[in-house]
Each structure stands twice: as structure tokens, then as C-alpha cells.
Design a protein around this motif. Structure first.
Motif, PDB file in Angstrom:
ATOM      1  N   ILE A 154       0.834  -1.201   0.000  1.00 15.06           N
ATOM      2  CA  ILE A 154       0.000   0.000   0.000  1.00 15.06           C
ATOM      3  C   ILE A 154       0.872   1.254   0.000  1.00 15.06           C
ATOM      4  O   ILE A 154       0.608   2.209  -0.733  1.00 15.06           O
ATOM      5  N   ILE A 155       1.920   1.258   0.795  1.00 13.36           N
ATOM      6  CA  ILE A 155       2.846   2.398   0.815  1.00 13.36           C
ATOM      7  C   ILE A 155       3.505   2.551  -0.549  1.00 13.36           C
ATOM      8  O   ILE A 155       3.745   3.662  -1.027  1.00 13.36           O
ATOM      9  N   GLY A 156       3.764   1.428  -1.205  1.00 12.39           N
ATOM     10  CA  GLY A 156       4.368   1.468  -2.535  1.00 12.39           C
ATOM     11  C   GLY A 156       3.484   2.156  -3.556  1.00 12.39           C
ATOM     12  O   GLY A 156       3.976   2.844  -4.455  1.00 12.39           O
ATOM     13  N   TYR A 157       2.166   2.009  -3.412  1.00 11.03           N
ATOM     14  CA  TYR A 157       1.257   2.700  -4.321  1.00 11.03           C
ATOM     15  C   TYR A 157       1.449   4.209  -4.214  1.00 11.03           C
ATOM     16  O   TYR A 157       1.450   4.931  -5.219  1.00 11.03           O
ATOM     17  N   ALA A 158       1.608   4.712  -2.999  1.00  7.33           N
ATOM     18  CA  ALA A 158       1.811   6.145  -2.798  1.00  7.33           C
ATOM     19  C   ALA A 158       3.110   6.612  -3.441  1.00  7.33           C
ATOM     20  O   ALA A 158       3.175   7.691  -4.040  1.00  7.33           O
ATOM     21  N   ASN A 159       4.154   5.792  -3.348  1.00  3.95           N
ATOM     22  CA  ASN A 159       5.425   6.157  -3.965  1.00  3.95           C
ATOM     23  C   ASN A 159       5.304   6.239  -5.486  1.00  3.95           C
ATOM     24  O   ASN A 159       5.935   7.081  -6.130  1.00  3.95           O
ATOM     25  N   GLN A 160       4.476   5.378  -6.067  1.00  2.00           N
ATOM     26  CA  GLN A 160       4.276   5.428  -7.510  1.00  2.00           C
ATOM     27  C   GLN A 160       3.647   6.752  -7.931  1.00  2.00           C
ATOM     28  O   GLN A 160       3.952   7.290  -8.992  1.00  2.00           O
ATOM     29  N   LEU A 161       2.801   7.288  -7.079  1.00  6.31           N
ATOM     30  CA  LEU A 161       2.153   8.556  -7.409  1.00  6.31           C
ATOM     31  C   LEU A 161       3.150   9.713  -7.392  1.00  6.31           C
ATOM     32  O   LEU A 161       3.010  10.667  -8.148  1.00  6.31           O
ATOM     33  N   LYS A 162       4.150   9.615  -6.545  1.00  4.88           N
ATOM     34  CA  LYS A 162       5.204  10.638  -6.558  1.00  4.88           C
ATOM     35  C   LYS A 162       5.908  10.630  -7.911  1.00  4.88           C
ATOM     36  O   LYS A 162       6.189  11.686  -8.494  1.00  4.88           O
ATOM     37  N   LEU A 163       6.198   9.432  -8.406  1.00  4.27           N
ATOM     38  CA  LEU A 163       6.841   9.327  -9.717  1.00  4.27           C
ATOM     39  C   LEU A 163       5.937   9.868 -10.809  1.00  4.27           C
ATOM     40  O   LEU A 163       6.395  10.478 -11.774  1.00  4.27           O
TER      41      LEU A 163
END
Length: 235
Positions: A154-163
Motif C-alpha cells: 500500500i505504501i508502494g502505491y503512494a510512492n508510484q504517485l510521486k513518480l
């Protein structure tokens, strides 16, 4: 030559890529509706869009960042599933104390709208979840039986949005007038993709979440919403 659409060229092309990706993801269903919707067709249309981006838009060569713009549509369904799943586990594991944890993770505010297909609510929820998930809280939740890989995902999904925000900034439309040849190709892409959207959205008329994946105006709007919210988060 006039454009067949009212969007920015870059938004039209990125939204078109999202549609084609969604077509690919749902090909097992949609190939039953159209015999010419094959993996080969998806690959050829993807190449056509990529070539249009490369040849007619001013473009940073960081392709992996550009591709990240498309991640929002592809992670929506699994992110919603994971967020709902972890909320249920917290409620079961923490009983009367669950409410405070759910609030800290933002699951009280945005989850319902997210389940209705609101991508903006999903972005806000993922950021709230990442901010609220301290190491201490993660350890408490994991100690109750939740798989830590679920939290990390779930935290990884947020990181993808930063990219995704960074990738938006790498795409710059050319300041010079786009040639008639380019407009012709853009129109061909748009007309073909809109045809896909019309057929696929009708096919999924009773599945709102999948139907939204083929609603072109929504895809453009959601890309811009993702960019706006990530910029606000970075401020």
C-alpha cells in the motif's frame, strides 16, 4: 487541420496510452466482443502512440518516469482491495481501539469515495496512509497477524504517485506549431481510442469501476488531479 479533441496533445496521448493499457489488462473479456482486439493489435496501437509522443512532443528521455503517469489507473483496483482488506483486519484485531487507528491512516475519510471509483480520493487516502503508518504502528498491526507485505504494498502505491508527478513534468509540448502531419496522426489515435472507449464502456455498463477505465474525459481529469495533489503534497 483541426483537432478532433479539446484536450492538450500530451493529455490526449497519455490518456490514450492508459486506455490501451486497460484494454490489454481486460483483453480476455473484451476480445470476446471484438475479434480484432488481440495482443498484436494492442502492441501496434501502443507503438503508434509512443511514436507520436517521441516524434511530435518535446520530451525528456526518462521513459520510466513518463510511464509512471499511467500507474494510477493500473493500481486503482488492487489499491482499493488492499486498503479495504487492511481496514477489515484492523477492525477485527483491535476491536474498540480500531477507530483511532483507522482515523490515523485516513481510512475513515476517503475509503468510501475511493470505492466509488474516485481516483482523487484514492490519492489522498494513499498519502494519508503512508504518513500515518509509523514504524511503531506497523509493528503493532503486524504483531496482530497482518502480513507486513500488505502494508508495504500500500505504501508502494503512494510512492508510484510521486513518480507520476515527476513524469508529468518531463513532458513538455513543443512551443512551435505542430505540423498538419502530426495533427493527422493525433486525430487518428484519438478516433481509434474513442472507438475503443465507446465499445468497452458499453460492455462494462453494469461494472462502474471498469467502465470508468474507458471513460476518456475521466482519465484526463484524473491525470491532472494526480498532478495537482502531488504538487500540493510536495509544497
Amino acid at each position: 487541420m483541426q483537432r478532433s479533441y479539446n484536450f492538450k496533445d500530451v493529455d490526449m496521448l497519455l490518456a490514450s496510452k492508459t486506455v490501451v493499457q486497460n484494454l490489454s489488462d481486460n483483453l480476455s473479456d473484451l476480445s470476446l466482443a471484438r475479434s480484432n482486439w488481440t495482443e498484436s493489435y494492442v502492441g501496434e496501437l501502443t507503438t503508434k502512440i509512443d511514436d507520436a509522443i517521441e516524434n511530435y512532443l518535446g520530451l525528456d528521455k526518462k521513459k520510466e518516469l513518463r510511464e509512471a503517469t499511467l500507474n494510477l489507473a493500473s493500481i486503482q483496483a488492487p489499491a482499493m482491495r488492499d486498503l479495504s482488506f487492511i481496514k477489515t483486519q484492523i477492525e477485527v484485531d483491535f476491536g474498540k481501539n480500531a477507530k483511532a487507528i483507522i482515523k490515523k491512516l485516513g481510512l475513515d475519510k476517503h475509503l468510501r469515495n475511493t470505492q466509488k471509483g474516485d481516483q482523487e480520493a484514492l490519492i489522498q487516502l494513499l498519502y494519508a496512509f503512508k504518513k500515518g503508518m509509523t514504524d511503531q504502528l506497523k509493528n503493532e498491526i503486524v504483531s496482530k497477524g497482518t502480513n507486513p507485505e500488505l502494508i508495504d504494498r500500500i505504501i508502494g502505491y503512494a510512492n508510484q504517485l510521486k513518480l507520476a508527478n515527476v513524469s508529468q513534468e518531463t513532458l513538455k509540448e513543443t512551443t512551435k506549431t505542430v505540423s498538419e502531419e502530426a495533427v493527422k496522426i493525433f486525430n487518428e489515435i484519438y478516433d481509434e481510442v474513442i472507438g475503443i472507449c465507446k465499445i468497452a464502456s458499453n460492455y462494462y455498463q453494469y461494472e462502474p469501476l471498469k467502465k470508468r477505465q474507458f471513460t476518456f474525459s475521466k482519465l484526463v481529469s484524473n491525470m491532472n488531479a494526480a498532478k495537482r495533489i502531488t504538487e500540493e503534497q510536495a509544497a
